[in-house]
Design an enzyme around this catalytic site. Structure first.
Site, PDB file in Angstrom:
ATOM      1  N   ASP A 148      -1.301  19.837  33.737  1.00 51.24           N
ATOM      2  CA  ASP A 148      -0.764  21.200  33.641  1.00 51.24           C
ATOM      3  C   ASP A 148      -1.082  21.861  32.295  1.00 51.24           C
ATOM      4  O   ASP A 148      -0.974  23.075  32.166  1.00 51.24           O
ATOM      5  CB  ASP A 148       0.762  21.199  33.854  1.00 51.24           C
ATOM      6  CG  ASP A 148       1.122  20.972  35.316  1.00 51.24           C
ATOM      7  OD1 ASP A 148       0.212  20.889  36.150  1.00 51.24           O
ATOM      8  OD2 ASP A 148       2.328  20.893  35.617  1.00 51.24           O
ATOM      9  N   LYS A 199      10.806  23.950  34.859  1.00 50.37           N
ATOM     10  CA  LYS A 199      10.721  24.218  36.309  1.00 50.37           C
ATOM     11  C   LYS A 199      10.584  22.910  37.083  1.00 50.37           C
ATOM     12  O   LYS A 199      11.279  22.682  38.067  1.00 50.37           O
ATOM     13  CB  LYS A 199       9.507  25.110  36.595  1.00 50.37           C
ATOM     14  CG  LYS A 199       9.099  25.157  38.062  1.00 50.37           C
ATOM     15  CD  LYS A 199       7.870  25.988  38.286  1.00 50.37           C
ATOM     16  CE  LYS A 199       6.563  25.268  38.162  1.00 50.37           C
ATOM     17  NZ  LYS A 199       6.173  24.421  39.304  1.00 50.37           N
ATOM     18  N   ASN A 200       9.669  22.046  36.614  1.00 49.79           N
ATOM     19  CA  ASN A 200       9.376  20.826  37.376  1.00 49.79           C
ATOM     20  C   ASN A 200      10.530  19.836  37.367  1.00 49.79           C
ATOM     21  O   ASN A 200      10.565  18.904  38.168  1.00 49.79           O
ATOM     22  CB  ASN A 200       8.106  20.164  36.845  1.00 49.79           C
ATOM     23  CG  ASN A 200       6.868  20.949  37.231  1.00 49.79           C
ATOM     24  OD1 ASN A 200       6.957  21.926  37.974  1.00 49.79           O
ATOM     25  ND2 ASN A 200       5.723  20.535  36.722  1.00 49.79           N
ATOM     26  N   CYS A 227       0.235  26.236  44.655  1.00 52.25           N
ATOM     27  CA  CYS A 227      -1.019  26.740  44.084  1.00 52.25           C
ATOM     28  C   CYS A 227      -2.200  26.032  44.721  1.00 52.25           C
ATOM     29  O   CYS A 227      -2.136  24.839  45.006  1.00 52.25           O
ATOM     30  CB  CYS A 227      -1.047  26.489  42.575  1.00 52.25           C
ATOM     31  SG  CYS A 227      -0.023  27.621  41.641  1.00 52.25           S
ATOM     32  N   ARG A 242      -3.764  18.864  48.349  1.00 54.65           N
ATOM     33  CA  ARG A 242      -2.548  18.242  47.814  1.00 54.65           C
ATOM     34  C   ARG A 242      -1.816  17.593  48.970  1.00 54.65           C
ATOM     35  O   ARG A 242      -0.850  18.130  49.502  1.00 54.65           O
ATOM     36  CB  ARG A 242      -1.683  19.286  47.098  1.00 54.65           C
ATOM     37  CG  ARG A 242      -2.406  19.901  45.933  1.00 54.65           C
ATOM     38  CD  ARG A 242      -1.583  20.933  45.214  1.00 54.65           C
ATOM     39  NE  ARG A 242      -0.632  20.354  44.297  1.00 54.65           N
ATOM     40  CZ  ARG A 242       0.197  21.057  43.539  1.00 54.65           C
ATOM     41  NH1 ARG A 242       0.197  22.355  43.600  1.00 54.65           N
ATOM     42  NH2 ARG A 242       1.034  20.464  42.723  1.00 54.65           N
ATOM     43  N   ARG A 292       6.143  32.223  38.549  1.00 55.57           N
ATOM     44  CA  ARG A 292       6.603  30.985  39.208  1.00 55.57           C
ATOM     45  C   ARG A 292       7.068  29.971  38.173  1.00 55.57           C
ATOM     46  O   ARG A 292       7.930  29.141  38.471  1.00 55.57           O
ATOM     47  CB  ARG A 292       5.463  30.366  40.037  1.00 55.57           C
ATOM     48  CG  ARG A 292       5.047  31.227  41.199  1.00 55.57           C
ATOM     49  CD  ARG A 292       4.082  30.490  42.079  1.00 55.57           C
ATOM     50  NE  ARG A 292       4.663  29.211  42.477  1.00 55.57           N
ATOM     51  CZ  ARG A 292       4.018  28.249  43.087  1.00 55.57           C
ATOM     52  NH1 ARG A 292       2.752  28.399  43.366  1.00 55.57           N
ATOM     53  NH2 ARG A 292       4.614  27.129  43.410  1.00 55.57           N
TER      54      ARG A 292
HETATM   55  C1  UD1 Z   1       3.829  17.619  40.042  1.00 60.19           C
HETATM   56  C2  UD1 Z   1       4.084  18.898  39.275  1.00 60.19           C
HETATM   57  C3  UD1 Z   1       2.769  19.581  38.942  1.00 60.19           C
HETATM   58  C4  UD1 Z   1       1.826  18.621  38.230  1.00 60.19           C
HETATM   59  C5  UD1 Z   1       1.676  17.320  39.008  1.00 60.19           C
HETATM   60  C6  UD1 Z   1       0.875  16.263  38.263  1.00 60.19           C
HETATM   61  C7  UD1 Z   1       6.228  19.585  40.158  1.00 60.19           C
HETATM   62  C8  UD1 Z   1       6.992  20.577  40.939  1.00 60.19           C
HETATM   63  N1  UD1 Z   1       4.890  19.771  40.103  1.00 60.19           N
HETATM   64  O1  UD1 Z   1       3.192  18.002  41.253  1.00 60.19           O
HETATM   65  O2  UD1 Z   1       3.049  20.708  38.111  1.00 60.19           O
HETATM   66  O3  UD1 Z   1       0.568  19.231  38.099  1.00 60.19           O
HETATM   67  O4  UD1 Z   1       2.987  16.755  39.278  1.00 60.19           O
HETATM   68  O5  UD1 Z   1       1.466  15.981  37.047  1.00 60.19           O
HETATM   69  O6  UD1 Z   1       6.790  18.680  39.579  1.00 60.19           O
HETATM   70  N2  UD1 Z   1      -1.172  12.923  46.022  1.00 60.19           N
HETATM   71  C9  UD1 Z   1      -1.603  12.330  47.172  1.00 60.19           C
HETATM   72  N3  UD1 Z   1      -0.682  12.078  48.157  1.00 60.19           N
HETATM   73  C10 UD1 Z   1       0.640  12.406  48.021  1.00 60.19           C
HETATM   74  C11 UD1 Z   1       1.070  13.005  46.829  1.00 60.19           C
HETATM   75  C12 UD1 Z   1       0.143  13.260  45.838  1.00 60.19           C
HETATM   76  O7  UD1 Z   1      -2.787  12.029  47.334  1.00 60.19           O
HETATM   77  O8  UD1 Z   1       1.425  12.163  48.957  1.00 60.19           O
HETATM   78  C13 UD1 Z   1      -2.159  13.238  44.971  1.00 60.19           C
HETATM   79  C14 UD1 Z   1      -2.293  14.748  44.767  1.00 60.19           C
HETATM   80  O9  UD1 Z   1      -3.180  15.317  45.689  1.00 60.19           O
HETATM   81  C15 UD1 Z   1      -2.799  14.836  43.358  1.00 60.19           C
HETATM   82  C16 UD1 Z   1      -2.112  13.642  42.689  1.00 60.19           C
HETATM   83  O10 UD1 Z   1      -1.702  12.765  43.729  1.00 60.19           O
HETATM   84  O11 UD1 Z   1      -4.180  14.662  43.326  1.00 60.19           O
HETATM   85  C17 UD1 Z   1      -0.920  14.030  41.841  1.00 60.19           C
HETATM   86  O12 UD1 Z   1       0.038  14.644  42.630  1.00 60.19           O
HETATM   87  P1  UD1 Z   1       1.607  14.558  42.331  1.00 60.19           P
HETATM   88  O13 UD1 Z   1       1.854  13.710  41.146  1.00 60.19           O
HETATM   89  O14 UD1 Z   1       2.280  14.225  43.611  1.00 60.19           O
HETATM   90  O15 UD1 Z   1       1.900  16.067  41.953  1.00 60.19           O
HETATM   91  P2  UD1 Z   1       3.099  16.953  42.457  1.00 60.19           P
HETATM   92  O16 UD1 Z   1       4.335  16.155  42.517  1.00 60.19           O
HETATM   93  O17 UD1 Z   1       2.674  17.761  43.630  1.00 60.19           O
END
Ligand code: UD1
Length: 417
Positions: free
Chosen positions: A306, A22-23, A116, A121, A398
């Site tokens: 995850d 999915k990711n 979720c 986030r 999902r």
């Molecule tokens: C992706 C995955 C999710 C996984 C996560 C971490 C997808 C669709 N989802 O989520 O399943 O759990 O990576 O491996 O690929 N953060 C900030 N600012 C930002 C962006 C992120 O502070 O602009 C923080 C987030 O709050 C979190 C951390 O960085 O604490 C990791 O987030 P991120 O790596 O961006 O996760 P996702 O891409 O949302």
């Protein structure tokens, strides 16, 4: 709304092919709007998050067809540059359309994404990076208006945290920007590499994905291509957990071992044995697993956040104490309360959860609260005495394609009602 009934205590046996990721599929589908012609995506999982992406693509004016696990997307000449709030709210990954729409149309009108509830986030890294590339972004009343009237330009972007989504958003936007973009402290997850492979097949120039520094030379145009989505390493970890908690031996097909390098040692520590042959992996679990040791979630190549919940299900019946330290998301222990209903002994203090394995779990009605937590409740239910009922399959759908059927084929007693 469907519920799951799981009668615990059965041993699993057999072979199962791990679904597409999915990711990996979500950012690749968003990136498909950058290229001219018809993209063909193989091994695209049947999931509600993918349906949401398809809805967004069709709303934007793309032609999308699905034949089983094959999706075709022709997004030449999109008619719109906005995504309605209800679609944005359905998944966090919808924010990836910001980079994709900026790259293809030079503007985007979005709202803050959903997803979720696993702690705050923020999307600050996405926004500041796109601003560095020349995007003007207005945030008003929950709306996000992106504009790059003269197109995006390459930039040097040093991420303060290797965010997966921000890295992907920048890579997508930069593929059609003027000049070269360099991302340092980029996420190194395998899904980032899969996205780079897809973009490069379209004619983009993305170097270094998976290495922490990604360099993208922007191109004026990209051409559609065919791409097979990589296997889902988190679904693999969930099925490994199902085998470990039931003392079973199963074979997973379509596994990329290097994607599981941080996960396999935890199962080995618990007493599981592995055999590898090509893309097949056999996991053989002892009747009762040992403690999994200390699991600290961190960005790839560290232990993935995850996989934390499914492995905690295993730890809850292991011989000894397992300690989890959740370092990625602030509120990712929602499954703990549900495990405790099953009789697990878990104490949480801040980032840390201490799990003292119990002899047995006993069935109870459970409440699903997020995607990976739901999968972990299913894993726990496989080992609990009696029939465990999980109130909804909405979160599960999902990210897991027919998990009930997959487990039934392996000999579990799981029914969806
Ligand atoms: C992706 C995955 C999710 C996984 C996560 C971490 C997808 C669709 N989802 O989520 O399943 O759990 O990576 O491996 O690929 N953060 C900030 N600012 C930002 C962006 C992120 O502070 O602009 C923080 C987030 O709050 C979190 C951390 O960085 O604490 C990791 O987030 P991120 O790596 O961006 O996760 P996702 O891409 O949302």
């Amino acid at each position: 709304m469907s519920r799951l009934l799981i009668e615990g205590g059965r041993t699993l046996r057999g072979e199962v092919k791990v679904q597409g990721s999915k990711n990996s599929a979500l950012p690749i589908l968003a990136a498909s709007i950058l290229s001219k012609g018809e993209n063909v995506f193989y091994n695209c999982p049947l999931l509600s998050d993918i349906d949401t992406s398809v809805k967004i693509l069709r709303y934007l004016g793309a032609k999308v067809n699905r034949h089983g696990h094959t999706l075709t997307v022709d997004a030449f000449d999109l008619s719109r540059d906005d995504i309605p709030a209800d679609m944005m709210r359905q998944m966090r990954s919808s924010i990836i359309f910001a980079g994709a729409l900026l790259g293809s149309k030079g503007k985007a009108r979005l709202t803050f994404p959903g997803g979720c509830e696993i702690g705050p986030r923020p999307i600050d890294l996405h926004l500041s990076s796109l601003r560095r590339m020349g995007a003007l972004i207005k945030e008003r009343h929950g709306q996000l208006i992106f504009e790059a009237p003269k197109g995006l330009k390459g930039a040097e972007i040093a991420l303060s945290f290797p965010s997966v989504g921000a890295t992907e958003n920048i890579m997508i936007a930069a593929s059609r920007a003027k000049g070269t973009t360099v991302i340092t402290n980029a996420a190194r997850e395998p899904e980032v590499i899969d996205l780079a492979d897809y973009l490069n097949k379209c004619g983009a120039c993305v170097y270094g994905a998976g290495d922490g520094t990604v360099v993208i030379d922007g191109k004026e145009s990209l051409s559609a291509t065919a791409h097979s989505i990589m296997a889902d390493r988190i679904v693999a970890a969930t099925l490994m957990s199902a085998a470990a908690i039931t003392g079973s031996e199963i074979v997973l097909e379509s596994v990329v071992k290097s994607h599981l390098d941080a996960i396999i040692p935890c199962f080995k520590q618990a007493g599981c044995e592995f055999e590898f042959s090509g893309s097949k992996m056999k996991i053989s679990a002892p009747e009762k697993v040992r403690s999994l040791g200390l699991l600290r979630t961190s960005p790839f190549p560290g232990f993935p956040t995850d996989a934390q919940a499914p492995l905690m299900a295993v730890a809850s019946v292991a011989d000894g104490i397992t300690v989890f330290s959740e370092n990625i998301f602030e509120n990712r222990y929602k499954h703990v309360g549900e495990f405790i209903r099953l009789g697990a002994d878990i104490k949480v203090e801040g980032k840390v959860a201490v799990v003292e394995g119990v002899k047995k779990l006993y069935s109870a009605p459970l409440c699903a609260k997020d995607l990976r937590g739901s999968a972990a409740l299913v894993v726990a239910g496989l080992a609990a005495e009696g029939t465990t009922e999980i109130d909804t399959t909405e979160y599960l759908e999902r990210g897991y394609e027919d998990l009930d059927v997959v487990l039934k084929n392996l000999g579990a007693s799981v029914s969806k009602i």
